[in-house]
Design a protein around this motif. Structure first.
Motif, PDB file in Angstrom:
ATOM      1  N   THR A 137       0.827  -1.205   0.000  1.00 58.85           N
ATOM      2  CA  THR A 137       0.000   0.000   0.000  1.00 58.85           C
ATOM      3  C   THR A 137       0.861   1.255   0.000  1.00 58.85           C
ATOM      4  O   THR A 137       0.557   2.242  -0.689  1.00 58.85           O
ATOM      5  CB  THR A 137      -0.943   0.008   1.213  1.00 58.85           C
ATOM      6  OG1 THR A 137      -1.753  -1.169   1.188  1.00 58.85           O
ATOM      7  CG2 THR A 137      -1.847   1.227   1.195  1.00 58.85           C
ATOM      8  N   ILE A 138       1.933   1.226   0.776  1.00 60.22           N
ATOM      9  CA  ILE A 138       2.828   2.378   0.816  1.00 60.22           C
ATOM     10  C   ILE A 138       3.449   2.625  -0.554  1.00 60.22           C
ATOM     11  O   ILE A 138       3.495   3.765  -1.037  1.00 60.22           O
ATOM     12  CB  ILE A 138       3.921   2.169   1.882  1.00 60.22           C
ATOM     13  CG1 ILE A 138       3.315   2.289   3.294  1.00 60.22           C
ATOM     14  CG2 ILE A 138       5.066   3.160   1.710  1.00 60.22           C
ATOM     15  CD1 ILE A 138       4.271   1.939   4.412  1.00 60.22           C
ATOM     16  N   GLN A 139       3.920   1.573  -1.200  1.00 63.72           N
ATOM     17  CA  GLN A 139       4.590   1.732  -2.491  1.00 63.72           C
ATOM     18  C   GLN A 139       3.619   2.126  -3.606  1.00 63.72           C
ATOM     19  O   GLN A 139       3.952   2.931  -4.469  1.00 63.72           O
ATOM     20  CB  GLN A 139       5.325   0.444  -2.865  1.00 63.72           C
ATOM     21  CG  GLN A 139       6.554   0.157  -2.021  1.00 63.72           C
ATOM     22  CD  GLN A 139       7.235  -1.140  -2.417  1.00 63.72           C
ATOM     23  OE1 GLN A 139       6.592  -2.058  -2.933  1.00 63.72           O
ATOM     24  NE2 GLN A 139       8.528  -1.233  -2.188  1.00 63.72           N
ATOM     25  N   GLN A 140       2.424   1.530  -3.591  1.00 62.32           N
ATOM     26  CA  GLN A 140       1.507   1.709  -4.713  1.00 62.32           C
ATOM     27  C   GLN A 140       0.548   2.887  -4.538  1.00 62.32           C
ATOM     28  O   GLN A 140       0.062   3.435  -5.531  1.00 62.32           O
ATOM     29  CB  GLN A 140       0.716   0.420  -4.939  1.00 62.32           C
ATOM     30  CG  GLN A 140       1.578  -0.751  -5.364  1.00 62.32           C
ATOM     31  CD  GLN A 140       0.779  -2.008  -5.642  1.00 62.32           C
ATOM     32  OE1 GLN A 140      -0.446  -2.036  -5.470  1.00 62.32           O
ATOM     33  NE2 GLN A 140       1.444  -3.050  -6.094  1.00 62.32           N
ATOM     34  N   ALA A 162       1.137   9.410  -4.116  1.00 65.15           N
ATOM     35  CA  ALA A 162       0.385  10.585  -3.650  1.00 65.15           C
ATOM     36  C   ALA A 162       1.308  11.623  -3.031  1.00 65.15           C
ATOM     37  O   ALA A 162       1.036  12.828  -3.095  1.00 65.15           O
ATOM     38  CB  ALA A 162      -0.679  10.158  -2.648  1.00 65.15           C
ATOM     39  N   LEU A 163       2.396  11.157  -2.452  1.00 66.58           N
ATOM     40  CA  LEU A 163       3.347  12.071  -1.814  1.00 66.58           C
ATOM     41  C   LEU A 163       4.232  12.768  -2.841  1.00 66.58           C
ATOM     42  O   LEU A 163       4.837  13.797  -2.541  1.00 66.58           O
ATOM     43  CB  LEU A 163       4.220  11.293  -0.817  1.00 66.58           C
ATOM     44  CG  LEU A 163       4.893  12.065   0.314  1.00 66.58           C
ATOM     45  CD1 LEU A 163       3.866  12.759   1.190  1.00 66.58           C
ATOM     46  CD2 LEU A 163       5.757  11.122   1.147  1.00 66.58           C
ATOM     47  N   GLN A 164       4.306  12.193  -4.031  1.00 63.33           N
ATOM     48  CA  GLN A 164       5.111  12.751  -5.117  1.00 63.33           C
ATOM     49  C   GLN A 164       6.551  13.008  -4.666  1.00 63.33           C
ATOM     50  O   GLN A 164       7.044  14.133  -4.675  1.00 63.33           O
ATOM     51  CB  GLN A 164       4.477  14.032  -5.666  1.00 63.33           C
ATOM     52  CG  GLN A 164       3.108  13.813  -6.312  1.00 63.33           C
ATOM     53  CD  GLN A 164       2.532  15.085  -6.912  1.00 63.33           C
ATOM     54  OE1 GLN A 164       2.779  16.188  -6.440  1.00 63.33           O
ATOM     55  NE2 GLN A 164       1.743  14.930  -7.969  1.00 63.33           N
ATOM     56  N   THR A 165       7.211  11.942  -4.305  1.00 62.52           N
ATOM     57  CA  THR A 165       8.581  12.026  -3.821  1.00 62.52           C
ATOM     58  C   THR A 165       9.454  11.031  -4.566  1.00 62.52           C
ATOM     59  O   THR A 165       8.977  10.016  -5.073  1.00 62.52           O
ATOM     60  CB  THR A 165       8.629  11.733  -2.310  1.00 62.52           C
ATOM     61  OG1 THR A 165      10.001  11.722  -1.868  1.00 62.52           O
ATOM     62  CG2 THR A 165       8.034  10.369  -1.997  1.00 62.52           C
ATOM     63  N   ASN A 166      10.737  11.321  -4.618  1.00 63.32           N
ATOM     64  CA  ASN A 166      11.713  10.399  -5.187  1.00 63.32           C
ATOM     65  C   ASN A 166      12.298   9.480  -4.129  1.00 63.32           C
ATOM     66  O   ASN A 166      13.205   8.698  -4.427  1.00 63.32           O
ATOM     67  CB  ASN A 166      12.844  11.179  -5.876  1.00 63.32           C
ATOM     68  CG  ASN A 166      12.368  11.884  -7.140  1.00 63.32           C
ATOM     69  OD1 ASN A 166      11.521  11.357  -7.864  1.00 63.32           O
ATOM     70  ND2 ASN A 166      12.911  13.065  -7.400  1.00 63.32           N
ATOM     71  N   ASN A 167      11.815   9.582  -2.905  1.00 61.68           N
ATOM     72  CA  ASN A 167      12.251   8.677  -1.850  1.00 61.68           C
ATOM     73  C   ASN A 167      11.743   7.267  -2.138  1.00 61.68           C
ATOM     74  O   ASN A 167      10.814   7.069  -2.921  1.00 61.68           O
ATOM     75  CB  ASN A 167      11.748   9.154  -0.490  1.00 61.68           C
ATOM     76  CG  ASN A 167      12.405  10.451  -0.054  1.00 61.68           C
ATOM     77  OD1 ASN A 167      13.382  10.899  -0.660  1.00 61.68           O
ATOM     78  ND2 ASN A 167      11.883  11.066   0.991  1.00 61.68           N
TER      79      ASN A 167
END
Length: 279
Positions: free
Chosen positions: A84-87, A92-97
């Motif tokens: 869920t975090i990855q997908q 939604a956070l729009q981060t490159n982390n």
């Protein structure tokens, strides 16, 4: 130019320190930040929704501390929250982390340890019920037969310092018998909980000599080495001063430090952080 940030290593408590120990040994010189959510542990019997909420709160906190890469050194969080975090959360956070787990790296190589093609998986109730190892191992080694066994009393034994005492032998034998009764052909057993390496010698003593007992620390560390080689854009974002910082969500840091030092193999000095409401 930014100096980069530390590699984050997360666990619901202290078990992830066995993985962190291997990572720090195989990849020295980097900065690391460890967070144990001891204040809300154990995660093993909690729902998917709760585990996702807790894990994502902790991951966001680690991002805010400057970690561009977070490793979920927790099988339960990897099984119940990582997808869920990855997908959903990360896009939604729009981060490159990036956030990585421990299940896939383990599944990618576990088939190399068995000759009989029968393996056992020992884990928490949450990890076993998720079926994550069954799915991931089938993806990489469809010919394997995988048998699972939950060991709900092992983590309490370990966290209360009873793992190396004679009373632990009964519960080690209990769950091993339940696993081996599922198939006498099991020749490889995966310790799918980061606490369990502290019981590894007892586990081996209760098994035939031909049965491999595989812990995850070195596997995950080797996988991270490979990941950083394949992703130089991430490797360049990591700071390299050799600093190690430990945080816990339980306010009794001396108690955490005492137990954490046993898992990490050297002295740990932690700081308390209140994650709830921070993200």
């Amino acid at each position: 130019m930014l100096s980069g940030g530390p590699i984050g290593v997360f666990d619901s408590g202290i078990g992830g320190l066995t993985v962190f120990r291997s990572i720090a040994k195989q990849i020295p010189g980097y900065d690391y930040l460890y967070l144990g959510d001891n204040g809300r542990a154990p995660y093993g019997n909690r729902s998917f929704k709760t585990i996702h909420q807790y894990t994502w709160e902790c991951v966001q906190w680690m991002f805010k501390q400057g970690c561009p890469l977070v490793i979920l050194a927790c099988n339960t969080a990897s099984a119940k929250a990582l997808r869920t975090i990855q997908q959903q959360d990360m896009p939604a956070l729009q981060t490159n982390n990036r956030v990585l787990g421990v299940i896939r790296p383990t599944a990618e190589v576990i088939g190399n340890y068995t000759k009989s093609k029968n393996i056992g998986v020992l884990g928490t109730k949450g990890t076993v019920q998720s079926g994550s190892y069954l799915l991931e191992i089938e993806h990489f080694f469809p010919e394997l037969k995988v048998y699972q066994q939950a060991c709900p009393l092992w983590v309490p034994l370990i966290e209360n310092g009873e793992y190396n005492k004679p009373g632990a032998d009964y519960y080690v034998q209990l769950y091993l018998d339940q696993l081996m009764q599922q198939s006498p052909d099991i020749d490889t057993i995966l310790l799918a909980c980061t606490h369990y390496p502290l019981l590894q010698e007892k586990i081996k003593a209760h098994l035939p000599a031909n049965v491999n007992v595989v812990a995850q620390g070195d596997i995950v560390a080797a996988s991270l080495v490979d990941y950083l080689q394949r992703h130089p854009e991430m490797e360049q974002r990591l700071s390299k001063q050799g600093n190690l910082h430990f945080y816990t969500t339980i306010d009794d840091t001396p108690d955490f430090d005492h137990h954490a030092s046993q898992f990490f193999g050297k002295e740990v000095k932690s700081e308390f952080v209140d994650i709830r409401g921070r993200c």
